[in-house]
Enzyme design. Sequence first.
Site, mmCIF file in Angstrom:
data_model
loop_
_atom_site.group_PDB
_atom_site.id
_atom_site.type_symbol
_atom_site.label_atom_id
_atom_site.label_comp_id
_atom_site.label_asym_id
_atom_site.label_seq_id
_atom_site.Cartn_x
_atom_site.Cartn_y
_atom_site.Cartn_z
ATOM 1 C CE LYS A 105 -3.005 2.918 2.676
ATOM 2 N NZ LYS A 105 -3.478 3.264 4.031
ATOM 3 N N GLY A 166 -7.836 9.242 10.276
ATOM 4 C CA GLY A 166 -8.106 9.267 11.706
ATOM 5 C C GLY A 166 -9.158 10.258 12.155
ATOM 6 C CB ALA A 192 -8.127 7.871 5.268
ATOM 7 N N GLY A 193 -10.784 8.027 7.206
ATOM 8 C CA GLY A 193 -11.891 8.899 7.544
ATOM 9 C C GLY A 193 -13.138 8.210 8.050
ATOM 10 C CG ASN A 214 -5.158 1.129 12.323
ATOM 11 O OD1 ASN A 214 -3.963 1.371 12.313
ATOM 12 N ND2 ASN A 214 -5.676 0.435 13.323
ATOM 13 C CB THR A 215 -8.075 5.671 13.559
ATOM 14 O OG1 THR A 215 -6.733 5.871 13.133
ATOM 15 C CG2 THR A 215 -8.335 6.496 14.801
#
Length: 263
Positions: A105, A166, A192-193, A214-215
């Site tokens: 990635k 995040g 993301a987001g 992830n977050t």
Amino acid sequence: MTQLNDQPLLIAGVEYQSRLLVGTGKYKDMDETRLATEASGAEIVTVAIRRSNIGQNPDEPNLLETISPDRYTLLPNTAGCYTTEDAVRTCRLARELLGGHSLVKLEVLGDEKTLFPDIIQTIEAAEILVKDDFQVMVYTNDDPIIAKRLEEIGCVAVMPLAAPIGSGLGIQNPNNIRTIVENANVPILVDAGVGTASDASAAMELGCDGVLMNTAIAGAQNPVLMASAMKKGIEAGREAYLAGRIPRKRFASASSPIDGTFF
């Protein structure tokens, strides 16, 4: 059970049943990492090479003892790289540490505050890595023109952001994501987001092939439970997309029409 007539997620010639990809950072310990990953049902797991030990530091706990390459497809990523040179070097290190593993990635960040991608350097790095026989899944902004350009370079998947990394804001520009999906001939995965399961479901309802996060999981009050929720959100969104939603209308449409009634 209703027949979906769906196809597996296909990335670089490999089929995956799960359309949820998860990261391995920000958990409180290795045990929580393992439990959340298992609860997510993910088959592809990202590893930040600059922040995780996968063998380069023999005196530290090895992530591969928790996330086994025999069970998961590892996706080394270039998180924390701000230049083309650093990103390319990091991918080459990952390939060396993982015995020739070529699926990576790519992300080249523009600044530390927004963590938006530096698109010029991302394109440069993608061109180098594709020529070097890497299979590149690339993090980018939600610009349909850039997404198509990265596909044309030879990236095996394009990963537009929903919102800043995040942030948990969810999809900020759904029409851009929809346009990217409609124009693509490679898998499109929101990256993301995402903040909660409804965000993941919304991405899938737009026609995305998957979501990477992830977050949203690791930062939840109960990461293992959130991982399970995300799995269900992905599945529900995919089913809704395949089922085809009703059109939006300005006025009401009765669920039980009066045409043909006797009184």
